[in-house]
Design an enzyme around this catalytic site. Structure first.
Site, PDB file in Angstrom:
ATOM      1  N   GLU A   1      14.462 -76.454 -65.442  1.00  0.00           N
ATOM      2  CA  GLU A   1      14.028 -76.991 -64.152  1.00  0.00           C
ATOM      3  C   GLU A   1      12.505 -76.907 -64.011  1.00  0.00           C
ATOM      4  OE1 GLU A   1      16.148 -75.114 -60.940  1.00  0.00           O
ATOM      5  OE2 GLU A   1      17.923 -76.352 -61.230  1.00  0.00           O
TER       6      GLU A   1
ATOM      7  N   GLU B   1      23.577 -79.307 -64.190  1.00  0.00           N
ATOM      8  CA  GLU B   1      23.764 -78.227 -63.213  1.00  0.00           C
ATOM      9  C   GLU B   1      23.964 -78.838 -61.829  1.00  0.00           C
ATOM     10  OE1 GLU B   1      21.007 -74.902 -63.578  1.00  0.00           O
ATOM     11  OE2 GLU B   1      20.958 -74.729 -61.400  1.00  0.00           O
TER      12      GLU B   1
END
Length: 358
Positions: A183, A275
């Site tokens: 991320e 995710e």
């Protein structure tokens, strides 16, 4: 995942370290079977990997060895520095056989007590979990879970070493995908792209066939969480083949703007949702199953593969197991050990893609 910046359940670290040591020594934690049983081998014979073989990116889709677009559905681990005791022979048997999962995402954190503290330990642990997923016929995503700092270039040398070691060990497997930056945040797309174009050759020089998954700006939101959108990737894609771009969402927090971005991006780019959760962006609070289902319907329609966060007994509502399940070594199957989010996502993992066979 940003949720892991918050405090962890007391005692998890000590329990995890003990269990991870057992894994590294080749000894399964209590109640598990590290070696491949006859039942596991039988299951693997009719597994997602045996049906689909080596995956590749074709156009905007993930395709099997025959060139047919497919959708994988499965689960992401929590950080292996905290919750390896949730990843036993018994729990992975349940994921493959009871949940009918196609894919396991193995999340190796870089910071937060992860890889940088003991590279050999966490490389060995990742390799152990890759092998256990392989034994059960599942695909496995090797997740380089960089989070803070948000610029993946901050860990460039560590990433080179990690992926060199992992690729050398697993280059002959046909079930591995590499996720090279979890991320990214607070960093431009051009910086992320530059990182990807340095790490991808490291992998390709060893494992030329495996798909590579590239994190996008603003916590893998295609930049939406920082005021951008997918156009920056569409207009300036990574210079590499056989790659996909990742998108993450948490349904209670990430509403129509994020859903629309995912839809548009998937029409122009190969996307893998590595995710997501049914709660807020910290994996906490109430579940928004209605909004989550809108995402899942879109992903099914466009054959966007996904893994849900997370396969642990963390105290947050986003962890699928009730707190204490992993300390007790189960039970793992059925719905009795699951929180509401676990019950909901298990049902949807079980309704897996009808893989084309011709």
């Amino acid at each position: 995942m940003r949720a892991t910046l918050l405090s962890l359940r007391k005692g998890a670290v000590a329990t995890a370290l003990g269990s991870s040591l057992l894994l590294l020594l080749g000894v399964a934690p209590t109640g598990s079977a590290h070696t491949t049983s006859t039942d596991q081998r039988a299951a693997a014979a009719a597994s997602p990997v045996s049906v689909n073989g080596q995956l590749k990116v074709c156009g905007t889709k993930l395709c099997n060895s025959r060139g047919n677009p497919i959708q994988l559905r499965g689960m992401s681990t929590h950080g292996t520095q905290w919750y390896p005791h949730c990843l036993t022979g018994g729990s992975l048997d349940a994921l493959a056989g009871d949940w009918n999962a196609d894919v396991l995402r193995v999340s190796t954190y870089v910071q937060e007590g992860g890889y940088e503290t003991n590279p050999q330990h966490f490389t060995n642990l990742a390799n152990s979990l890759i092998q256990q997923a392989t034994d059960r016929g599942m695909y496995v995503i090797v997740d380089w879970h960089m989070l803070t700092p948000g610029d993946p270039n901050s860990n460039l040398s560590k990433a080179r070493q990690f992926f060199t070691d992992i690729a050398n060990r697993n280059k002959d497997k046909n079930n591995v995908l590499y996720e090279i930056a979890n991320e990214p945040s607070g960093v431009s797309w051009s910086r992320i792209k530059s990182y990807a174009e340095q790490i991808i050759p490291t992998i390709r020089n060893i494992d030329s066939d495996a798909p590579v998954l590239v994190g996008t700006r603003a916590w893998s939101s295609f930049g939406v969480s920082e005021g951008a959108d997918e156009s920056e990737v569409v207009n300036n894609p990574v210079r590499a083949s056989n790659i996909m771009y990742t998108f993450h969402f948490y349904a209670y927090s990430h509403r129509d703007e994020y859903l629309a971005t995912l839809s548009r991006a998937a029409d122009r780019l190969p996307v893998f949702v590595t995710e997501f959760g049914t709660q807020n962006y910290a994996g906490e609070g109430s579940n928004d199953f209605a909004m989550s289902q809108r995402y899942l319907d879109l992903m099914a329609a466009k054959k966007i593969s996904w893994t849900n966060w997370n396969f642990s007994d963390d105290n947050r509502s986003g962890a699928v197991f009730k707190t204490g399940t992993c300390d007790r070594s189960g039970p793992w199957t059925g719905t009795s050990p699951l929180k509401p989010a676990g019950v909901w996502i298990r049902e949807r993992v079980r309704s897996q893609d009808n893989f084309p066979t011709a």
